[in-house]
Design a protein around this motif. Sequence first.
Motif, short mmCIF file in Angstrom:
data_model
loop_
_atom_site.label_atom_id
_atom_site.label_comp_id
_atom_site.label_asym_id
_atom_site.label_seq_id
_atom_site.Cartn_x
_atom_site.Cartn_y
_atom_site.Cartn_z
N THR A 27 0.84 -1.21 0.00
CA THR A 27 0.00 0.00 0.00
C THR A 27 0.86 1.24 0.00
OG1 THR A 27 -1.80 -1.12 1.14
CG2 THR A 27 -1.75 1.28 1.29
N ASP A 28 1.87 1.27 0.88
CA ASP A 28 2.76 2.43 0.93
C ASP A 28 3.54 2.60 -0.37
OD1 ASP A 28 1.93 3.19 3.43
OD2 ASP A 28 3.61 2.24 4.48
N ALA A 29 3.92 1.49 -0.99
CA ALA A 29 4.64 1.57 -2.26
C ALA A 29 3.77 2.20 -3.34
CB ALA A 29 5.12 0.18 -2.69
N VAL A 30 2.49 1.83 -3.37
CA VAL A 30 1.56 2.41 -4.35
C VAL A 30 1.38 3.90 -4.07
CG1 VAL A 30 -0.83 2.44 -5.16
CG2 VAL A 30 0.35 0.26 -4.87
N VAL A 31 1.18 4.25 -2.82
CA VAL A 31 1.00 5.66 -2.45
C VAL A 31 2.22 6.48 -2.85
CG1 VAL A 31 0.75 7.26 -0.51
CG2 VAL A 31 -0.67 5.21 -0.63
N ARG A 32 3.41 5.97 -2.53
CA ARG A 32 4.64 6.68 -2.90
C ARG A 32 4.76 6.83 -4.42
NH1 ARG A 32 9.63 4.46 0.81
NH2 ARG A 32 8.80 5.13 2.82
N ALA A 33 4.43 5.77 -5.14
CA ALA A 33 4.53 5.82 -6.60
C ALA A 33 3.60 6.88 -7.18
CB ALA A 33 4.23 4.44 -7.19
N VAL A 34 2.39 6.93 -6.67
CA VAL A 34 1.43 7.93 -7.14
C VAL A 34 1.92 9.33 -6.82
CG1 VAL A 34 -0.90 8.84 -6.80
CG2 VAL A 34 -0.57 6.39 -7.07
#
Length: 67
Positions: A27-34
Amino acid sequence: MAMTLRLTAEQEAALAELAALEGVSKTDAVVRAVEERLARLSHQTEVLRYAREEAEHYSALLDRLGQ
């Protein structure tokens, strides 16, 4: 806000690898990517806007230099 993210098996593996490399949850990886993508696009947009403004401001000079 909850959200469902549908990924292919390859995308899921890439996300798992990204999260592992960053040492964060998927989840954090997706948030960071966005957030990183938005920052990058916003910066590019701002640079292009500034370049257009400066090209317009110096158009006469640029025309003379081009001759």
